[in-house]
Motif scaffolding. Sequence first.
Motif, PDB file in Angstrom:
ATOM      1  N   ALA A  45      -9.136  -5.909  -3.894  1.00 32.96           N
ATOM      2  CA  ALA A  45      -7.998  -5.225  -4.512  1.00 32.96           C
ATOM      3  C   ALA A  45      -8.074  -5.310  -6.036  1.00 32.96           C
ATOM      4  O   ALA A  45      -7.847  -4.315  -6.744  1.00 32.96           O
ATOM      5  CB  ALA A  45      -6.692  -5.832  -4.005  1.00 32.96           C
ATOM      6  N   LEU A  56      -0.076  -5.612  -7.303  1.00 37.10           N
ATOM      7  CA  LEU A  56      -0.543  -6.170  -6.038  1.00 37.10           C
ATOM      8  C   LEU A  56       0.676  -6.646  -5.240  1.00 37.10           C
ATOM      9  O   LEU A  56       1.447  -7.490  -5.721  1.00 37.10           O
ATOM     10  CB  LEU A  56      -1.502  -7.336  -6.285  1.00 37.10           C
ATOM     11  CG  LEU A  56      -2.058  -8.037  -5.036  1.00 37.10           C
ATOM     12  CD1 LEU A  56      -3.026  -7.116  -4.309  1.00 37.10           C
ATOM     13  CD2 LEU A  56      -2.751  -9.342  -5.411  1.00 37.10           C
ATOM     14  N   ARG A 111      -1.464  -5.126  -0.392  1.00 43.22           N
ATOM     15  CA  ARG A 111      -1.529  -3.724  -0.847  1.00 43.22           C
ATOM     16  C   ARG A 111      -1.772  -3.678  -2.352  1.00 43.22           C
ATOM     17  O   ARG A 111      -1.148  -4.434  -3.111  1.00 43.22           O
ATOM     18  CB  ARG A 111      -0.229  -3.013  -0.493  1.00 43.22           C
ATOM     19  CG  ARG A 111      -0.151  -1.544  -0.927  1.00 43.22           C
ATOM     20  CD  ARG A 111       1.231  -1.000  -0.659  1.00 43.22           C
ATOM     21  NE  ARG A 111       1.391   0.380  -1.094  1.00 43.22           N
ATOM     22  CZ  ARG A 111       1.493   1.423  -0.277  1.00 43.22           C
ATOM     23  NH1 ARG A 111       1.478   1.221   1.021  1.00 43.22           N
ATOM     24  NH2 ARG A 111       1.640   2.645  -0.756  1.00 43.22           N
ATOM     25  N   ASP A 112      -2.678  -2.807  -2.765  1.00 41.35           N
ATOM     26  CA  ASP A 112      -2.920  -2.590  -4.199  1.00 41.35           C
ATOM     27  C   ASP A 112      -2.765  -1.110  -4.508  1.00 41.35           C
ATOM     28  O   ASP A 112      -2.898  -0.261  -3.615  1.00 41.35           O
ATOM     29  CB  ASP A 112      -4.317  -3.068  -4.593  1.00 41.35           C
ATOM     30  CG  ASP A 112      -5.423  -2.226  -3.966  1.00 41.35           C
ATOM     31  OD1 ASP A 112      -5.684  -1.109  -4.469  1.00 41.35           O
ATOM     32  OD2 ASP A 112      -6.029  -2.685  -2.972  1.00 41.35           O
ATOM     33  N   SER A 171      -5.242   3.648   3.654  1.00 42.94           N
ATOM     34  CA  SER A 171      -5.550   3.959   2.260  1.00 42.94           C
ATOM     35  C   SER A 171      -5.412   5.442   1.989  1.00 42.94           C
ATOM     36  O   SER A 171      -5.597   6.280   2.884  1.00 42.94           O
ATOM     37  CB  SER A 171      -6.979   3.492   1.920  1.00 42.94           C
ATOM     38  OG  SER A 171      -7.283   3.763   0.574  1.00 42.94           O
ATOM     39  N   TYR A 176      -3.657   4.141  -3.226  1.00 47.23           N
ATOM     40  CA  TYR A 176      -3.424   2.761  -2.779  1.00 47.23           C
ATOM     41  C   TYR A 176      -4.381   2.400  -1.654  1.00 47.23           C
ATOM     42  O   TYR A 176      -5.009   3.270  -1.026  1.00 47.23           O
ATOM     43  CB  TYR A 176      -1.982   2.583  -2.292  1.00 47.23           C
ATOM     44  CG  TYR A 176      -1.711   3.257  -0.966  1.00 47.23           C
ATOM     45  CD1 TYR A 176      -1.899   2.579   0.250  1.00 47.23           C
ATOM     46  CD2 TYR A 176      -1.296   4.585  -0.916  1.00 47.23           C
ATOM     47  CE1 TYR A 176      -1.667   3.203   1.462  1.00 47.23           C
ATOM     48  CE2 TYR A 176      -1.062   5.216   0.296  1.00 47.23           C
ATOM     49  CZ  TYR A 176      -1.254   4.524   1.486  1.00 47.23           C
ATOM     50  OH  TYR A 176      -1.039   5.141   2.691  1.00 47.23           O
ATOM     51  N   THR A 177      -4.452   1.092  -1.378  1.00 43.40           N
ATOM     52  CA  THR A 177      -5.141   0.554  -0.207  1.00 43.40           C
ATOM     53  C   THR A 177      -4.306  -0.602   0.317  1.00 43.40           C
ATOM     54  O   THR A 177      -3.865  -1.458  -0.461  1.00 43.40           O
ATOM     55  CB  THR A 177      -6.558   0.050  -0.544  1.00 43.40           C
ATOM     56  OG1 THR A 177      -7.341   1.133  -1.028  1.00 43.40           O
ATOM     57  CG2 THR A 177      -7.227  -0.543   0.694  1.00 43.40           C
ATOM     58  N   GLU A 178      -4.067  -0.637   1.633  1.00 43.79           N
ATOM     59  CA  GLU A 178      -3.280  -1.715   2.228  1.00 43.79           C
ATOM     60  C   GLU A 178      -4.010  -2.269   3.448  1.00 43.79           C
ATOM     61  O   GLU A 178      -4.369  -1.518   4.357  1.00 43.79           O
ATOM     62  CB  GLU A 178      -1.895  -1.228   2.637  1.00 43.79           C
ATOM     63  CG  GLU A 178      -1.020  -2.336   3.205  1.00 43.79           C
ATOM     64  CD  GLU A 178       0.388  -1.868   3.528  1.00 43.79           C
ATOM     65  OE1 GLU A 178       1.351  -2.540   3.117  1.00 43.79           O
ATOM     66  OE2 GLU A 178       0.520  -0.817   4.185  1.00 43.79           O
TER      67      GLU A 178
END
Length: 537
Positions: A427, A446, A462-463, A513, A518-520
């Motif tokens: 992240a 974050l 998550r970022d 994502s 974002y990506t989680e």
Amino acid sequence: MSRSQARIEPSEGRFFIVDLQSKNGTFVNGARVQRKEIRSGDTITLGDLDLLFTTDGAPSSEPSLRPQAIRPLKHTIIGKLVQASEPGAPGCGPRAEARLQILIEVAKLLPVSDDIDTLLHKILDLIFRILDVDRGAVLLVNETTKRLERHAVKTSLPLPDDEPIFSQNIVDYVLRKSVAALFADAVLDPRLDAARSVVTQSIRASMCVPLKPKDDVIGVLYVDNRSAAHVFTEADLEFLVAFASQAAVAVKNASLYQRLERETVERMQLVLDAKLASLSGVVAGIAHEIRNPLNFMNNFASIAAGLAQDLSDDLHAQGARLDPDALAQIEENLVYLRDSMARITEHGRRADAIITGMLQHTRRPSGERALADLNAVVDESVRHARAGAQCGELEVRVVAAYDPAIGPVEMAALDMGRVFLNVVDNALYAMRQKKRERGAAYTPELSVSTADRGEQVEVRIRDNGMGIPKDAAARLFEPFFTTKPPGQGTGLGLSLSREIVVQGHRGTMRVDSEEGEYTEFVITLPKENRGAPLSHA
């Protein structure tokens, strides 16, 4: 006595008893019979039960003649028998049809139900549809302690949490005697001797039958009515016995299915572990053999780079004595040589990182799992990741929401710490790349949260970084697959993390994502891992 011992058949005013291939046989006046005409005054023996057969007169051809009673000589169980064709007889009419439908519905549960708790609640729901019941309970025998344990209850009205749902005296009586019992007026029934549980719970009428799929009793089915006595009849008890017989088979089938599934998984796990152990030994041996020459390559590359630098220094010291064009050519070659040595060293370190990842995949379990504070493990992993990622150039806003209701979780804390650390590292990398692209207009954030989900716990990381392309998301957990440029990732971190979560802890790990947004990562773990294999180090 067998469940289906014998039946009485009327024929033109005469009566015949027919043995239904029972285990103990059917006897008339002491003689074993298969089919025999019986007359008033004959003694019928079924198992341990002696019955006296009587009619309202001598045998006759009149169609109205019927047996008035079969009176027991030594027991008090059987009531009246009438011809099945007689209007109003037990087994006829809408109520009997409804009961038959209930039995059919129970039979439908036999081959399809493998969730015992759900099955037991369905059983109670069916009972409440046909009988005048205030409370019902299904208790199963614990295979280890051999004691009854409550598994499902149902009441017609809400009850306080601390109020008992059944009479312990009644269920103990049925379990001890292994018989179906009807207590028309439980308070006055001499078999209970004014039991305290009956009096304190104001139980008026009750029925309780054993769950006996074959020879062993696996539990009991209990129902009662607290508003009136004598609401249950012998016909109700017979129905409940038939119902319980099918229910017991359904419960036994579900239990056997679960056991078979568990044993199959354990057997497959043993085979897989044996194969992995063999493969791990081969991979570890190859990795060690590769590492030895690789170390020599890295060491000699470092020495060569040092020698090239020394040579360059010596040439500068003797520069006045050398031809300028020759000196320039030598300097150019030395720069090329130093650059080559740097590339060899860089790729050598990358190869070493890949070998280290391979060895981590093949390493055996690091130790026993123990109860640990999940929130503390997650928080510590976030702090270590931020401290070790050289985030001086990146100011990250961390939003943490740790659920205080989460109790101790059974896990290998060091292994799970590595998983959280790896996810946070990725992240931070994604947010650093986005920061370089967008500059001051972008604020890295974050989000880290934990939540209690009943028998499981959930961790979300998550970022708001670069996100993951759709074509890459499907391969994210494959070994050696990475979205980072060459030299910046081995592609083993997430595959190892997923192995620790899924295989080591019987949890789940998934990613959600949107590219550029974002990506989680969502990780779930069971609170208890009884019988699960240990996680990999």
